[in-house]
Design an enzyme around this catalytic site. Structure first.
Site, PDB file in Angstrom:
ATOM      1  N   HIS A  72       0.870  -1.301   0.104  1.00 10.26           N
ATOM      2  CA  HIS A  72      -0.432   0.059   0.016  1.00 10.26           C
ATOM      3  C   HIS A  72       0.633   1.237   0.367  1.00 10.26           C
ATOM      4  O   HIS A  72       1.734   1.553   0.777  1.00 10.26           O
ATOM      5  CB  HIS A  72      -0.326  -0.209   1.359  1.00 10.26           C
ATOM      6  CG  HIS A  72      -1.962  -0.600   0.876  1.00 10.26           C
ATOM      7  ND1 HIS A  72      -3.641  -0.833   2.037  1.00 10.26           N
ATOM      8  CD2 HIS A  72      -2.507  -2.201   0.201  1.00 10.26           C
ATOM      9  CE1 HIS A  72      -4.393  -1.270   1.050  1.00 10.26           C
ATOM     10  NE2 HIS A  72      -3.430  -2.449   0.546  1.00 10.26           N
ATOM     11  N   TYR A 201      -9.360   6.144   6.821  1.00 10.14           N
ATOM     12  CA  TYR A 201      -9.452   5.932   8.428  1.00 10.14           C
ATOM     13  C   TYR A 201     -10.397   7.865   8.128  1.00 10.14           C
ATOM     14  O   TYR A 201     -10.332   8.536   7.680  1.00 10.14           O
ATOM     15  CB  TYR A 201      -8.096   6.947   8.588  1.00 10.14           C
ATOM     16  CG  TYR A 201      -7.292   5.843   8.527  1.00 10.14           C
ATOM     17  CD1 TYR A 201      -6.421   5.256   7.960  1.00 10.14           C
ATOM     18  CD2 TYR A 201      -6.593   5.420  10.811  1.00 10.14           C
ATOM     19  CE1 TYR A 201      -5.388   3.929   8.618  1.00 10.14           C
ATOM     20  CE2 TYR A 201      -5.574   4.568  11.138  1.00 10.14           C
ATOM     21  CZ  TYR A 201      -5.505   3.758   9.797  1.00 10.14           C
ATOM     22  OH  TYR A 201      -3.675   3.327   9.729  1.00 10.14           O
ATOM     23  N   PRO A 293      -4.298   0.538  18.989  1.00  5.98           N
ATOM     24  CA  PRO A 293      -3.955   0.211  17.093  1.00  5.98           C
ATOM     25  C   PRO A 293      -4.224   1.310  15.853  1.00  5.98           C
ATOM     26  O   PRO A 293      -4.315   0.773  14.483  1.00  5.98           O
ATOM     27  CB  PRO A 293      -5.059  -0.715  17.151  1.00  5.98           C
ATOM     28  CG  PRO A 293      -6.449  -0.453  18.018  1.00  5.98           C
ATOM     29  CD  PRO A 293      -5.750   0.169  19.278  1.00  5.98           C
ATOM     30  N   LYS A 297       0.708   0.265  15.435  1.00  3.00           N
ATOM     31  CA  LYS A 297       2.353   0.171  15.513  1.00  3.00           C
ATOM     32  C   LYS A 297       2.985  -0.898  16.162  1.00  3.00           C
ATOM     33  O   LYS A 297       3.870  -1.587  16.107  1.00  3.00           O
ATOM     34  CB  LYS A 297       2.401   1.486  16.265  1.00  3.00           C
ATOM     35  CG  LYS A 297       2.468   2.817  15.800  1.00  3.00           C
ATOM     36  CD  LYS A 297       4.230   2.825  14.781  1.00  3.00           C
ATOM     37  CE  LYS A 297       4.434   3.412  13.433  1.00  3.00           C
ATOM     38  NZ  LYS A 297       3.407   3.426  12.318  1.00  3.00           N
ATOM     39  N   TYR A 385       4.043   6.804   9.581  1.00  5.88           N
ATOM     40  CA  TYR A 385       2.968   5.265   9.438  1.00  5.88           C
ATOM     41  C   TYR A 385       4.129   4.424   9.104  1.00  5.88           C
ATOM     42  O   TYR A 385       4.053   3.545   9.060  1.00  5.88           O
ATOM     43  CB  TYR A 385       1.516   5.931   8.072  1.00  5.88           C
ATOM     44  CG  TYR A 385       0.615   5.139   8.622  1.00  5.88           C
ATOM     45  CD1 TYR A 385      -0.247   5.650   9.695  1.00  5.88           C
ATOM     46  CD2 TYR A 385       0.528   4.328   7.993  1.00  5.88           C
ATOM     47  CE1 TYR A 385      -1.745   4.023   9.179  1.00  5.88           C
ATOM     48  CE2 TYR A 385      -0.115   3.069   7.879  1.00  5.88           C
ATOM     49  CZ  TYR A 385      -1.329   3.228   8.551  1.00  5.88           C
ATOM     50  OH  TYR A 385      -2.142   2.421   8.407  1.00  5.88           O
TER      51      TYR A 385
END
Ligand SMILES: Cc1cc2nc3c(=O)[nH]c(=O)nc-3n(C[C@H](O)[C@H](O)[C@H](O)COP(=O)(O)OP(=O)(O)OC[C@H]3O[C@@H](n4cnc5c(N)ncnc54)[C@H](O)[C@@H]3O)c2cc1C
Length: 391
Positions: A72, A201, A293, A297, A385
């Site tokens: 991704h 998100y 979550p 990580k 990220y």
């Protein structure tokens, strides 16, 4: 029984550590309290940072991941019915993440360990770590109803948040830092292709939602729910309706529904135990720290810890210097606190606290607008990220 490194726990941390040590010619024994099927099917994380992907490949455990994992290159932020894509490679000089479930990472590492590595005992529950501050620590454990002792040069506690290893660090030497959140995640697995090709998100007045995936035909979706929610209290129909509300956009995007095969609620917690070492006992992964979550990580931090330990022990074997082992706790904690900060920022950016004021609601939207309009703000998110470097 005797070994160089006694590893408690066969989650991602313990299994990868055994593999890294095997590759470095250092013997170990892994004790796991559950059975193999349980460990291989426990639904948890699904996003591998670039550094984790590189480590699994280098360890010879990346073949199926490279075949079946989904690379991704970004995520979508969704708020006020708008969509904004964060392009990782463009912002980080080429870094990306891999969608490959924790269950699959564990299956691959277990298969390798049983074929090529040292002993991996299932249904072997560690009862206590003894003599951590001596030259010969021991793990007392019970296997097939019989109590036994594993004599070691080092013990690594990879036994998760509820394990026994952390208890061997004297309270007077321990410091813990903790935050619990007044909400959790209701997570579902559904037999339906993901409705978007990257993670979404979503910030919404009714609470956060996340669209994720496990494979091209299996979706993983989450809803922010009040702390203490019972997953069974949510009917499938109501879950889909709530997801649709929170993912709604102005451009008519549609969420595909499908049969729900699993649902559960995950509590949200930030936790750090310092130090991560006491004598010859080292803590790694969830045994030492927990993140909510939201930033994906947890699994990656566990990988970072065991990479640090394996490098340090290899260095000691090659040079006779314990310098890197002595630095283990500080090295790991630097990265852990960056991940704690990132996970906290993502959590507070996207979730609606039950007591949020109108002022705080507006600030969240301003933070999201800032991310959508500033390359500097977006770069910070993309760097966090895709992952902090392993020490
Ligand atoms: C319900 C849930 C959902 C999650 N979802 C996500 C997510 O979506 N994204 C994300 O990034 N992270 C997620 N995480 C976090 C991520 O899964 C963990 O950070 C990761 O599993 C840490 O790996 P670990 O090896 O340190 O610990 P664990 O995976 O917890 O493994 C510890 C192992 O030790 C064993 N054990 C425990 N006690 C003993 C004992 N006394 N003797 C022997 N063995 C013992 C356990 O059975 C287990 O196999 C989730 C965690 C949970 C609990």
């Amino acid at each position: 029984m005797r070994t160089t490194v006694g590893i408690i726990g066969a989650g991602p941390a313990g299994l990868l550590l055994a593999r890294l040590l095997h590759n470095a010619g250092i013997d170990s024994v892994v004790l796991e309290s559950r059975d193999r099927a349980y460990v291989e099917h426990r639904q948890r994380a699904g996003i591998l940072e670039q550094g984790t992907v590189d480590v699994l490949r280098a360890a010879g455990a990346g073949e199926r991941m490279d075949r079946e994992g989904l690379r991704h290159d970004g995520i979508e932020l969704r708020y006020a019915k708008k969509r904004h894509r964060v392009d990782f490679p463009a912002l980080t000089g080429g870094r990306s993440v891999m969608v490959y479930a924790q269950t699959e990472v564990c299956k691959d590492l277990i298969a390798l360990q049983l074929k090529e590595g040292g002993p991996l005992l299932f249904e072997a529950e560690a009862l206590a770590v003894e003599g951590a501050d001596t030259g010969s620590p021991r793990v007392r454990f019970r296997h097939e109803g019989v109590e036994d002792v594993l004599e070691c040069d080092y013990v690594v506690g990879c036994d998760g948040f509820w394990g026994v290893a952390r208890k061997a660090v004297p309270a007077a030497l321990s410091r813990t830092f903790e935050r619990t959140y007044p909400f959790g995640w209701l997570g579902i697995l559904a037999d339906v292709p993901p409705s978007h090709d990257e993670l979404v998100y979503a910030h919404h007045d009714r609470g956060f939602a996340l669209l994720s995936m496990r494979t091209p035909t299996v979706s993983r979706l989450y809803l922010q729910v009040p702390e203490g929610t019972d997953a069974e209290a949510w009917r499938d129909e109501d879950i889909w309706a709530e997801l649709e509300r929170r993912f709604e956009t102005a451009d008519g995007w549609r969420l595909q529904r499908g049969p729900i095969t699993q649902k559960s609620v995950t509590p949200m917690r930030s936790y750090v135990h310092e130090p991560m070492r006491h004598g010859r006992l080292f803590l790694a992964g969830d045994a030492a720290h927990i993140v909510p979550p939201t930033g994906a990580k947890g699994l990656n931090l566990a990988v970072g810890d065991v990479v640090t330990f394996a490098r340090a022990l290899t260095y000691e074997k090659e040079t006779g210097s314990a310098e890197l082992l002595d630095a283990y706790s500080a090295t790991c904690l630097g990265r852990v606190w960056q991940a704690e900060r990132f996970s906290y920022d993502m959590t507070t950016l996207l979730h609606r606290a039950p007591d949020a004021t109108a002022f705080e609601d507006r600030l969240q939207l301003a933070r999201l607008e800032r991310l959508a309009s500033s390359r500097a703000a977006e770069t910070d998110l993309a760097e966090g990220y895709t992952g902090f470097p392993f020490g």
